[in-house]
Scaffold this motif. Sequence first.
Motif, PDB file in Angstrom:
ATOM      1  N   MET A   1     -28.450  29.964  14.037  1.00  0.00           N
ATOM      2  CA  MET A   1     -28.187  30.572  12.763  1.00  0.00           C
ATOM      3  C   MET A   1     -29.375  31.461  12.407  1.00  0.00           C
ATOM      4  O   MET A   1     -30.511  31.174  12.746  1.00  0.00           O
ATOM      5  CB  MET A   1     -27.976  29.516  11.689  1.00  0.00           C
ATOM      6  N   ALA A   2     -29.080  32.551  11.709  1.00  0.00           N
ATOM      7  CA  ALA A   2     -30.106  33.497  11.280  1.00  0.00           C
ATOM      8  C   ALA A   2     -29.921  33.795   9.799  1.00  0.00           C
ATOM      9  O   ALA A   2     -28.800  33.810   9.297  1.00  0.00           O
ATOM     10  CB  ALA A   2     -29.987  34.778  12.091  1.00  0.00           C
ATOM     11  N   PHE A   3     -31.040  34.046   9.124  1.00  0.00           N
ATOM     12  CA  PHE A   3     -31.003  34.372   7.706  1.00  0.00           C
ATOM     13  C   PHE A   3     -32.063  35.423   7.415  1.00  0.00           C
ATOM     14  O   PHE A   3     -33.159  35.383   7.961  1.00  0.00           O
ATOM     15  CB  PHE A   3     -31.271  33.133   6.837  1.00  0.00           C
ATOM     16  N   ALA A   4     -31.711  36.368   6.535  1.00  0.00           N
ATOM     17  CA  ALA A   4     -32.671  37.373   6.078  1.00  0.00           C
ATOM     18  C   ALA A   4     -32.256  37.855   4.700  1.00  0.00           C
ATOM     19  O   ALA A   4     -31.082  37.759   4.323  1.00  0.00           O
ATOM     20  CB  ALA A   4     -32.732  38.547   7.048  1.00  0.00           C
ATOM     21  N   GLU A   5     -33.229  38.367   3.972  1.00  0.00           N
ATOM     22  CA  GLU A   5     -32.941  38.997   2.690  1.00  0.00           C
ATOM     23  C   GLU A   5     -33.915  40.141   2.479  1.00  0.00           C
ATOM     24  O   GLU A   5     -34.996  40.180   3.070  1.00  0.00           O
ATOM     25  CB  GLU A   5     -32.994  37.996   1.537  1.00  0.00           C
ATOM     26  N   HIS A   6     -33.479  41.080   1.666  1.00  0.00           N
ATOM     27  CA  HIS A   6     -34.287  42.265   1.374  1.00  0.00           C
ATOM     28  C   HIS A   6     -33.916  42.709  -0.032  1.00  0.00           C
ATOM     29  O   HIS A   6     -32.779  42.514  -0.456  1.00  0.00           O
ATOM     30  CB  HIS A   6     -33.972  43.370   2.387  1.00  0.00           C
ATOM     31  N   GLU A   7     -34.868  43.292  -0.743  1.00  0.00           N
ATOM     32  CA  GLU A   7     -34.534  43.782  -2.083  1.00  0.00           C
ATOM     33  C   GLU A   7     -35.178  45.132  -2.337  1.00  0.00           C
ATOM     34  O   GLU A   7     -36.201  45.469  -1.754  1.00  0.00           O
ATOM     35  CB  GLU A   7     -34.893  42.782  -3.172  1.00  0.00           C
ATOM     36  N   VAL A   8     -34.499  45.904  -3.201  1.00  0.00           N
ATOM     37  CA  VAL A   8     -34.978  47.221  -3.610  1.00  0.00           C
ATOM     38  C   VAL A   8     -34.697  47.409  -5.093  1.00  0.00           C
ATOM     39  O   VAL A   8     -33.836  46.742  -5.658  1.00  0.00           O
ATOM     40  CB  VAL A   8     -34.289  48.378  -2.826  1.00  0.00           C
ATOM     41  N   LEU A   9     -35.441  48.325  -5.689  1.00  0.00           N
ATOM     42  CA  LEU A   9     -35.193  48.730  -7.068  1.00  0.00           C
ATOM     43  C   LEU A   9     -34.544  50.103  -7.014  1.00  0.00           C
ATOM     44  O   LEU A   9     -35.118  51.046  -6.464  1.00  0.00           O
ATOM     45  CB  LEU A   9     -36.494  48.785  -7.866  1.00  0.00           C
ATOM     46  N   ILE A  10     -33.320  50.193  -7.540  1.00  0.00           N
ATOM     47  CA  ILE A  10     -32.553  51.441  -7.509  1.00  0.00           C
ATOM     48  C   ILE A  10     -32.509  52.022  -8.913  1.00  0.00           C
ATOM     49  O   ILE A  10     -32.185  51.317  -9.868  1.00  0.00           O
ATOM     50  CB  ILE A  10     -31.127  51.196  -6.979  1.00  0.00           C
ATOM     51  N   SER A  11     -32.820  53.287  -9.034  1.00  0.00           N
ATOM     52  CA  SER A  11     -32.853  53.963 -10.341  1.00  0.00           C
ATOM     53  C   SER A  11     -31.447  54.314 -10.813  1.00  0.00           C
ATOM     54  O   SER A  11     -31.114  55.483 -11.018  1.00  0.00           O
ATOM     55  CB  SER A  11     -33.713  55.225 -10.257  1.00  0.00           C
ATOM     56  N   ARG A  12     -30.630  53.311 -10.983  1.00  0.00           N
ATOM     57  CA  ARG A  12     -29.270  53.435 -11.505  1.00  0.00           C
ATOM     58  C   ARG A  12     -28.961  52.170 -12.292  1.00  0.00           C
ATOM     59  O   ARG A  12     -29.528  51.110 -12.038  1.00  0.00           O
ATOM     60  CB  ARG A  12     -28.231  53.592 -10.380  1.00  0.00           C
ATOM     61  N   ASP A  13     -28.002  52.264 -13.216  1.00  0.00           N
ATOM     62  CA  ASP A  13     -27.650  51.084 -13.995  1.00  0.00           C
ATOM     63  C   ASP A  13     -26.884  50.080 -13.131  1.00  0.00           C
ATOM     64  O   ASP A  13     -26.278  50.441 -12.120  1.00  0.00           O
ATOM     65  CB  ASP A  13     -26.851  51.466 -15.254  1.00  0.00           C
ATOM     66  N   ALA A  14     -26.938  48.821 -13.528  1.00  0.00           N
ATOM     67  CA  ALA A  14     -26.373  47.731 -12.733  1.00  0.00           C
ATOM     68  C   ALA A  14     -24.879  47.901 -12.481  1.00  0.00           C
ATOM     69  O   ALA A  14     -24.392  47.597 -11.388  1.00  0.00           O
ATOM     70  CB  ALA A  14     -26.643  46.392 -13.422  1.00  0.00           C
ATOM     71  N   MET A  15     -24.134  48.384 -13.462  1.00  0.00           N
ATOM     72  CA  MET A  15     -22.686  48.513 -13.273  1.00  0.00           C
ATOM     73  C   MET A  15     -22.363  49.582 -12.229  1.00  0.00           C
ATOM     74  O   MET A  15     -21.443  49.391 -11.418  1.00  0.00           O
ATOM     75  CB  MET A  15     -22.028  48.833 -14.612  1.00  0.00           C
ATOM     76  N   MET A 134     -32.168  37.313  18.912  1.00  0.00           N
ATOM     77  CA  MET A 134     -31.391  38.547  18.846  1.00  0.00           C
ATOM     78  C   MET A 134     -30.607  38.617  17.528  1.00  0.00           C
ATOM     79  O   MET A 134     -30.586  39.649  16.859  1.00  0.00           O
ATOM     80  CB  MET A 134     -30.435  38.628  20.039  1.00  0.00           C
ATOM     81  N   LEU A 135     -29.987  37.524  17.146  1.00  0.00           N
ATOM     82  CA  LEU A 135     -29.217  37.469  15.912  1.00  0.00           C
ATOM     83  C   LEU A 135     -30.136  37.644  14.704  1.00  0.00           C
ATOM     84  O   LEU A 135     -29.800  38.378  13.768  1.00  0.00           O
ATOM     85  CB  LEU A 135     -28.454  36.148  15.837  1.00  0.00           C
ATOM     86  N   GLN A 136     -31.302  37.022  14.719  1.00  0.00           N
ATOM     87  CA  GLN A 136     -32.252  37.155  13.615  1.00  0.00           C
ATOM     88  C   GLN A 136     -32.702  38.603  13.461  1.00  0.00           C
ATOM     89  O   GLN A 136     -32.766  39.132  12.357  1.00  0.00           O
ATOM     90  CB  GLN A 136     -33.470  36.240  13.839  1.00  0.00           C
ATOM     91  N   ARG A 137     -32.993  39.267  14.560  1.00  0.00           N
ATOM     92  CA  ARG A 137     -33.408  40.674  14.533  1.00  0.00           C
ATOM     93  C   ARG A 137     -32.286  41.540  13.956  1.00  0.00           C
ATOM     94  O   ARG A 137     -32.515  42.420  13.134  1.00  0.00           O
ATOM     95  CB  ARG A 137     -33.792  41.138  15.940  1.00  0.00           C
ATOM     96  N   ASN A 138     -31.047  41.262  14.348  1.00  0.00           N
ATOM     97  CA  ASN A 138     -29.899  42.015  13.859  1.00  0.00           C
ATOM     98  C   ASN A 138     -29.702  41.828  12.356  1.00  0.00           C
ATOM     99  O   ASN A 138     -29.447  42.785  11.629  1.00  0.00           O
ATOM    100  CB  ASN A 138     -28.652  41.592  14.641  1.00  0.00           C
ATOM    101  N   VAL A 139     -29.819  40.602  11.876  1.00  0.00           N
ATOM    102  CA  VAL A 139     -29.628  40.304  10.461  1.00  0.00           C
ATOM    103  C   VAL A 139     -30.735  40.964   9.633  1.00  0.00           C
ATOM    104  O   VAL A 139     -30.468  41.555   8.585  1.00  0.00           O
ATOM    105  CB  VAL A 139     -29.559  38.773  10.229  1.00  0.00           C
TER     106      VAL A 139
END
Length: 159
Positions: A1-15, A134-139
């Motif tokens: 099993m593989a897990f990853a997360e990433h976050e960004v701040l986008i200059s647009r409203d949530a909706m 390989m799966l972790q790298r892909n995720v």
Amino acid sequence: MAFAEHEVLISRDAMAVYLYLLDATNLPLWCDSVRSVTLLQGASAAKGAVYRKMVAGRSGLSIPAELEITKARPGAEIEFHVISGPAHRSGGYYLSTESGGTRVRFALEARAEGPVGFLNLPGFLNRLGFLNRMLQRNVRSEVAQLERLKGVLELQPAI
């Protein structure tokens, strides 16, 4: 099993960000491994919608995968799982409003499924750790595509 997360701040409203992400037909515009997406069943851009996406395979051929929207909280959260394809994935987009825009976190979990050919190669390769790496790298690569989403959305005129 593989897990990853990433976050960004986008200059647009949530909706605006939420509606764009909820419509899976937008995936090819910001996710480089997705070639096309079509709605198979359900209402477009809604919980329960099932989409077929064609993803780029290693040999250059397109591989079909079907994904279902399993949770949709307007302006806040979208969850999905892949119901067919080379790896079973589940994940979600989690949005929060901040000054200057919307913070988007993309979390994704994947596991390889089934035998390859007449051998249980995933089981053999898992013992070596190769398939997991390989799966972790892909995720990790897939969640990092949020950087492209940020660029696409910020180039569009604000609504």
